[in-house]
Scaffold this motif. Structure first.
Motif: not given
Lengths: 166, 611
Positions: A103-104, A107, A115-116, A119
């Motif tokens: 996730c990081m 981003n 990311l979607h 997250a």
């Protein structure tokens, strides 16, 4: 007839050039643990941070891009997800730590789809969890006094019902 | 491998995918999370990710949320602050906020965060009749049989932060076949007041079941079916209301639909002939025309283009096939107009959702597939006669969360009883404080019975702009949940000087722009210079402060508006700011005079105010 032929040739030439550039253009990504991964330029298209850099520098086929924040393990996981067209099942197999790291990176590299995906996967993971679980998960330090926290919990008591066991 | 720590912005991105309930829980994570999760930025970010859900509401009976209109069984019960009175009426749902009339009071309810906001009471000219004679019998029909008035409403949002309620009153004419509009007002949430609107010259179509029906939102406008008397006949059209310009408009119907409604017989049975705009989600504007016993359904394929009206369904309710086969009801009962099935919803799959009142309290829901002529039994629900039923789409949201958390009613268990007070949270200092209530108000809550049904007993702080802090208290004698709105003047609440805090923003804005403001009164300059001192929590006005405060007059009749509007007009900012400074200073002075013994304890956790 002659004109048409020339046009045709021009189109074919452009196509060939495009194919050539596709075949040749590869990007080397150097991870934090020193591993160099060679990926196709189409893969990098989704990494908007790298894409923006490439557009700005307008370099030719040999590009080396250092990723000091990404380990080779995570990068290979991301490649798996991308080649698997972001299958939800693949995401479910990831560990919590992997999920957070991906996730990081998503981003950092501005990869919108990834990311979607990550997250929402994390949101799914924590939505029925207790406050303590989430504090631990995100490493959040609680700076409320015990009295304040009790008071806040009482204000929205209903929101604390039906929480999963940690 | 080191443990990754997700930056706060990424955490917020993740939180924006969460359901509202989880966010209410995670406000407790830390001070930072609390202030970020209730910020307007996060609320709008969360709202953009929220998907439309299907709301299915029978006010006193079922209130639930479904994933979509296919699955009526996937109910998530919404806890509404609804009691057992008859007079509930749902006006509309926007951004997950339910606008509802309960016992004559209109409220905005966000069931996702369990917040209820009462609108400022509106004095229309016959308030006495309205409040005393508003018995259950009449109110469920939205019709006052004595004064022969009908109240029609509409609810629509203006962006994510402003909400409008349109209220229209029509009076029956002598023949009783039409109800021309006599008055119209609009309420705006930001200004918290009712303003009169230019009254459109027409009558609204009234429904067989509840007489009035509420405006339907489509393409950003509110819609009602309407008619006017032109050249000796009724001319039907759709009345629209634009929330941006706050102006009524007309939307024309297809010529042959209007022609069908001209039928001379209709004049005889006039009242229940009409056109009704139907709720839907992704469908074009849909209209149900009732011309007893015929019904037709029309859609406007391209919004605003009169030529694009299309008739998609027509039927006759006395037809045995439709009424007995599809609805399994004896067609004879349709002779009684009140039992007429009513088109409630145009579903996403193209089927039409009809509701028919059979025998009280049974209410039939039927989904009619117009292409195959088949009918599905959805649900037979119980409800009160004529009670409003609301079905429609909206996306659940955290809207108003910033209001619920800024200042909230709270209680704590002290000496074997609940002690009620107001919990405040100052975003500047991120500190919670207590604000005490009047003794007799607290005593009313200490009733031993309340412990049993404690859930619906409580104090709720009511949002307002420049009124004194208002508290809405809810107590429940005899098992009924009644409401009593208590206006607490500054004298009833023991405040700490902290109270200045929320106003600080306004003073700061003036301070920043003071160079642009000419003709600043001397006293205003004085206070602006001392803004920093005044805004401190332990501020005690000096004699000089009080002297200057006397010199500032409160500007009468000036209605404070949004800060932005006043900042645009520098002169008014100053006048308004003066008013506020004056108010603040005198308040602090009063406080000091009355409670010389009051001390502010700044203990480790909670600064309590002791007298």
């Amino acid at each position: 007839m002659g004109e048409r032929g020339e046009e045709w040739e021009a189109v074919m030439l452009r196509k060939a050039e495009e194919e050539e550039s596709k075949a040749v253009k590869k990007v080397k990504l150097v991870t934090s643990d020193g591993v160099t991964m060679e990926v196709e330029i189409s893969t990098v298209k989704e990494m908007e941070t790298i894409q923006a850099f490439m557009n700005a520098t307008d370099t030719d086929n040999s590009i080396i891009f250092p990723l000091p924040k990404v380990s080779s393990h995570i990068l290979s996981r991301i490649m798996e997800l991308m080649s698997g067209e972001y299958d939800q099942e693949l995401v479910k197999r990831l560990s919590h730590e992997e999920l957070k790291e991906i996730c990081m990176v998503a981003n950092y590299l501005n990869m919108k789809t990834l990311l979607h995906l990550t997250a929402s996967a994390i949101a799914n993971l924590i939505q029925n969890k207790s406050v303590e679980f989430v504090r631990h998960f995100f490493n959040i330090i609680n700076d409320f006094t015990p009295e304040e926290e009790v008071q806040l919990r009482k204000t929205h008591e209903w929101a604390f019902e039906g929480v999963d066991e940690d | 491998m080191s443990v990754p720590i997700l930056p706060i912005d990424l955490q917020l991105e993740i939180f924006s995918y969460l359901p509202c309930k989880a966010i209410m829980r995670f406000m407790v994570l830390s001070r930072l999370h609390h202030s970020l999760l209730i910020s307007p930025d996060f609320i709008s970010r969360h709202h953009h990710k929220s998907r439309n859900k299907f709301f299915f509401l029978v006010p006193s009976y079922i209130t639930c949320l479904c994933e979509d209109d296919d699955h009526f069984t996937l109910f998530q019960n919404l806890m509404l602050p609804v009691g057992h009175y008859f007079c509930h009426r749902i006006i509309g749902i926007c951004n997950g906020i339910i606008c509802m009339q309960m016992d004559g009071v209109i409220s905005f309810i966000n069931p996702m965060i369990r917040y209820c906001f009462d609108l400022a009471l509106h004095d229309d000219e016959d308030r006495s009749i309205y409040s005393y004679n508003f018995t259950s019998y009449r109110s469920i029909y939205c019709y006052d049989f004595i004064s022969r008035r009908i109240y029609s409403y509409g609810f629509i949002s203006r962006g994510l932060s402003d909400y409008l309620v349109v209220k229209m009153v029509s009076y029956s004419n002598d023949e009783g076949e039409s109800f021309p509009l006599r008055n119209a007002w609009v309420y705006t949430y930001v200004k918290d007041d009712w303003r009169p609107l230019e009254i459109p010259d027409c009558s609204l179509c009234i429904t067989p079941a509840t007489f009035a029906y509420n405006g339907v939102v489509h393409s950003g406008l509110l819609h009602w079916g309407a008619k006017k008397w032109v050249e000796n006949t009724w001319y039907y059209f759709i009345l629209t209301f634009d929330p941006q310009t706050e102006v009524f408009g007309e939307l024309l119907l297809a010529d042959n639909l209007v022609a069908a409604l001209y039928h001379p017989d209709n004049y005889e049975r006039g009242v229940f002939v009409g056109i009704f705009v139907v709720q839907n989600n992704n469908k074009p504007l849909t209209v149900y025309s009732l011309n007893s016993p015929n019904g037709t359904v029309w859609v406007m394929d391209r919004y605003g283009i009169t030529e694009s009206w299309n008739q998609i369904f027509t039927f006759n309710w006395t037809d045995n096939y439709i009424s007995s086969t599809l609805f399994s009801i004896n067609p004879d009962i349709y002779r009684h107009l009140l039992r007429f099935p009513f088109l409630l919803f145009h579903r996403d799959d193209g089927t039409l959702l009809f509701g028919a009142e059979l025998n009280c309290p049974q209410y039939l829901l039927r989904s009619l597939d117009i292409s195959h002529g088949t009918c599905t039994v959805l649900n037979n629900i119980g409800r009160r006669i004529g009670e409003d039923l609301y079905i429609g789409y909206s996306s659940p949201s955290l809207v108003l969360l910033d209001k619920v958390s800024a200042s909230m009613g709270a209680k704590k268990w002290v000496e074997n009883t609940w002690y009620y007070f107001i919990l405040t949270f100052d975003p500047q200092t991120e500190v919670f404080r207590e604000l005490l209530l009047a003794d007799n108000l607290v005593a009313a809550y200490c009733h031993p019975d309340n412990y049993e049904r404690e859930v619906f007993v409580g104090i709720f702080v009511v949002q307002n702009n420049n009124k004194p802090l208002t508290v809405y208290s809810l107590n429940s004698p005899n098992g009924y949940h009644c409401r009593a709105t208590v206006n607490i003047s500054s004298d009833d609440v023991e405040t700490t000087p902290y109270f200045i805090g929320p106003r600080l923003k306004a003073i700061q804005a003036t301070f920043e722009r003071r160079n642009e403001l000419e003709m600043l009164p001397r006293s205003a300059n004085y206070f602006l210079d001392r803004a920093l001192e005044i805004s401190k929590t332990d501020y005690e006005p000096s004699d000089m402060d009080i002297l200057y405060a006397e010199g500032i007059s409160l500007v009468n009749g000036l209605k404070p508006d949004t800060l932005d509007e006043y900042v645009r007009n520098g002169r008014e900012v100053m006048e308004w700011e003066n008013g506020i400074l004056h108010w603040n200073i005198s308040k602090v002075r009063d406080y000091n005079n009355k409670h010389r013994r009051a001390k502010l304890h700044k203990g480790k956790g909670w600064p309590f105010c002791h007298v």
